[in-house]
Design an enzyme around this catalytic site. Structure first.
Site, mmCIF file in Angstrom:
data_model
loop_
_atom_site.group_PDB
_atom_site.id
_atom_site.type_symbol
_atom_site.label_atom_id
_atom_site.label_comp_id
_atom_site.label_asym_id
_atom_site.label_seq_id
_atom_site.Cartn_x
_atom_site.Cartn_y
_atom_site.Cartn_z
ATOM 1 N N LYS A 30 1.761 42.269 1.303
ATOM 2 C CA LYS A 30 2.937 41.516 0.889
ATOM 3 C C LYS A 30 2.564 40.351 -0.022
ATOM 4 O O LYS A 30 3.006 40.299 -1.142
ATOM 5 C CB LYS A 30 3.715 41.033 2.104
ATOM 6 C CG LYS A 30 4.623 42.141 2.623
ATOM 7 C CD LYS A 30 4.539 42.417 4.060
ATOM 8 C CE LYS A 30 5.266 43.727 4.382
ATOM 9 N NZ LYS A 30 5.212 44.001 5.806
ATOM 10 N N TRP A 61 10.478 42.980 13.259
ATOM 11 C CA TRP A 61 9.023 42.901 13.470
ATOM 12 C C TRP A 61 8.694 42.287 14.820
ATOM 13 O O TRP A 61 7.766 42.716 15.492
ATOM 14 C CB TRP A 61 8.338 42.188 12.308
ATOM 15 C CG TRP A 61 8.420 43.006 11.061
ATOM 16 C CD1 TRP A 61 9.077 42.677 9.909
ATOM 17 C CD2 TRP A 61 7.878 44.333 10.843
ATOM 18 N NE1 TRP A 61 8.970 43.701 8.998
ATOM 19 C CE2 TRP A 61 8.250 44.722 9.534
ATOM 20 C CE3 TRP A 61 7.124 45.217 11.620
ATOM 21 C CZ2 TRP A 61 7.892 45.965 8.989
ATOM 22 C CZ3 TRP A 61 6.766 46.450 11.077
ATOM 23 C CH2 TRP A 61 7.139 46.815 9.783
ATOM 24 N N ASP A 113 2.624 36.210 13.378
ATOM 25 C CA ASP A 113 2.571 37.333 12.444
ATOM 26 C C ASP A 113 3.048 36.819 11.088
ATOM 27 O O ASP A 113 4.239 36.772 10.820
ATOM 28 C CB ASP A 113 3.475 38.471 12.939
ATOM 29 C CG ASP A 113 3.582 39.609 11.933
ATOM 30 O OD1 ASP A 113 2.942 39.534 10.865
ATOM 31 O OD2 ASP A 113 4.311 40.584 12.227
HETATM 32 C C1 LIG Z 1 5.267 44.553 6.919
HETATM 33 C C2 LIG Z 1 5.195 43.799 8.176
HETATM 34 C C3 LIG Z 1 4.552 44.326 9.311
HETATM 35 C C4 LIG Z 1 3.918 45.704 9.316
HETATM 36 O O1 LIG Z 1 2.785 45.692 8.561
HETATM 37 P P1 LIG Z 1 1.828 46.976 8.478
HETATM 38 O O2 LIG Z 1 0.687 46.420 7.689
HETATM 39 O O3 LIG Z 1 2.600 48.031 7.750
HETATM 40 O O4 LIG Z 1 1.456 47.369 9.828
HETATM 41 C C5 LIG Z 1 4.504 43.555 10.443
HETATM 42 N N1 LIG Z 1 5.053 42.329 10.494
HETATM 43 C C6 LIG Z 1 5.687 41.788 9.423
HETATM 44 C C7 LIG Z 1 6.275 40.424 9.529
HETATM 45 C C8 LIG Z 1 5.766 42.516 8.245
HETATM 46 O O5 LIG Z 1 6.389 41.979 7.185
#
Ligand SMILES: *Cc1c(COP(=O)(O)O)cnc(C)c1O
Length: 360
Positions: A196, A102, A172
């Site tokens: 998540k 990521w 993030d």
């Molecule tokens: C799942 C995830 C993403 C991507 O998320 P989307 O909503 O599919 O764009 C980005 N960063 C992390 C840490 C993630 O777990």
């Protein structure tokens, strides 16, 4: 109907009580005669739902008053672009820490808008750890510092908050937001896709210090401008109304279940069960450095990859699903977000012990 234990990394398990409430309110939300999905986003019912969701999130995370809370769309992946578009603010470069898949995507996108300095990386060890702060080569002139507190694929989590000496810290938090107590005032901006640890896919949460917004790069579309979303209270266009409603139910569930202090304690206990099982065994192996083991996403391999299919089959037979590891890592990955009950982790540990006995 029997519910299974879903270890998916995302979209992921939601609290059963929340799903039941959504079911009960599906056709007729609190006597108004319609579903939340059918409501005008500018009507008083939905405005109330959104305001309550924001208030509950603010309370749960103790978000200071000088931070905006935005309910957006486009996932965390859209934030990979929105962050540089909004936060570069005339500076030449931004600092990024590279701890996995990521981080890499965030870096790749940011490079479209300015210079990116990778100030620390764990690529040398296959992204199995989080570089300690003394290894970071921060630039005091950087527009911001970006990192990924929990790498969902590699299962690497920071158990400390970086110190950036006044340079805004951007995180993030897609896969560990609301899983532990954090001091929001240490961050310039926090973002997270909802799917998540919050609610259904389609909602993205941004928490941003208000002095950082309003200076976008030339040509920034309105939909990519935090200031426009903030001024319109996330209603510049039609927001993901049902996702906001579901997130609001999850926030209330968290409040009724002891808030983040209790969640963190539960998450520590759940992760310990699983890591203790991994450590006690020579049959399973966890590739991440002990001090950076994620409480949310636990990757592990079996001694012999040829047994993976049999393991997954046995898991499915016991009602444990979505344990297959990410294609870039292989093996298994158990995601054990807030809504995964401890009984689900116990069932997984029981499976692992039994499988080792019969195949070890
Ligand atoms: C799942 C995830 C993403 C991507 O998320 P989307 O909503 O599919 O764009 C980005 N960063 C992390 C840490 C993630 O777990």
């Amino acid at each position: 109907m029997e519910r299974i234990y879903n270890f998916s990394a995302g979209p992921a398990v939601l609290p059963q009580e929340v799903l039941e409430q959504a079911r009960d309110e599906m056709l007729n939300w609190q006597g108004c005669g319609m579903s939340v999905m059918e409501m005008s986003h500018r009507g008083k019912e939905f405005m109330g739902i959104a305001a309550q969701a924001e208030a509950d999130l603010r309370e749960l995370m103790a978000i200071p008053a000088n931070y905006k809370v935005l309910f957006l769309q486009g996932g965390a992946s859209t934030q990979f672009a929105m962050v540089p578009m909004n936060l570069l603010r005339g500076k030449k470069s931004a600092d990024y820490v590279n701890t996995g898949e990521w981080s890499k995507k965030a870096i790749k996108e940011a490079k479209k808008f300015g210079a990116v300095n990778v100030v620390a990386s764990s690529e040398d060890a296959n992204f199995s750890y989080a570089p300690t702060q003394d290894k970071w080569k921060l630039d005091s002139d950087a527009a911001y510092v970006h990192y990924t507190p929990n790498e969902t694929i590699g299962g690497v989590e920071f158990n400390w908050i970086p110190e950036t000496s006044g340079v805004p810290l951007v995180a993030d938090m897609s896969s560990n937001i609301l899983s532990r107590v954090i001091d929001v005032s240490k961050f310039g901006l926090i973002y997270a896709g909802a799917q998540k640890n919050i609610g259904p896919a389609g909602l993205t949460i941004v928490i941003v210090r208000d002095d950082l917004i309003g200076e976008t790069i030339a040509g920034t579309p309105s939909m990519m401008d935090y200031k426009i979303h903030a001024e319109n209270e996330s209603m510049y266009n039609t927001p993901p109304t049902y996702g906001i409603y579901m997130a609001g139910l999850v926030f209330r569930w968290l409040k009724h279940n002891g808030g983040l202090v209790k969640m963190e304690a539960n998450n520590v206990a759940k992760a310990k069960l699983l890591y203790d099982c991994l450590d006690a065994s020579n049959f399973y192996h966890c590739p991440t450095a002990k001090e950076n083991r994620s409480r949310m996403n636990v990757p592990f391999t079996l001694k012999d990859a040829a047994l993976d299919e049999a393991f997954l089959k046995e898991a499915k037979a016991r009602g444990l699903v979505q344990l297959k590891g990410h294609r870039s890592v292989g093996g298994m990955r158990a995601s054990i977000y807030n809504a995964m009950p401890i009984d689900g982790v116990k069932a997984l540990v029981a499976l692992m012990n039994d499988f080792e006995k019969s195949h070890g």
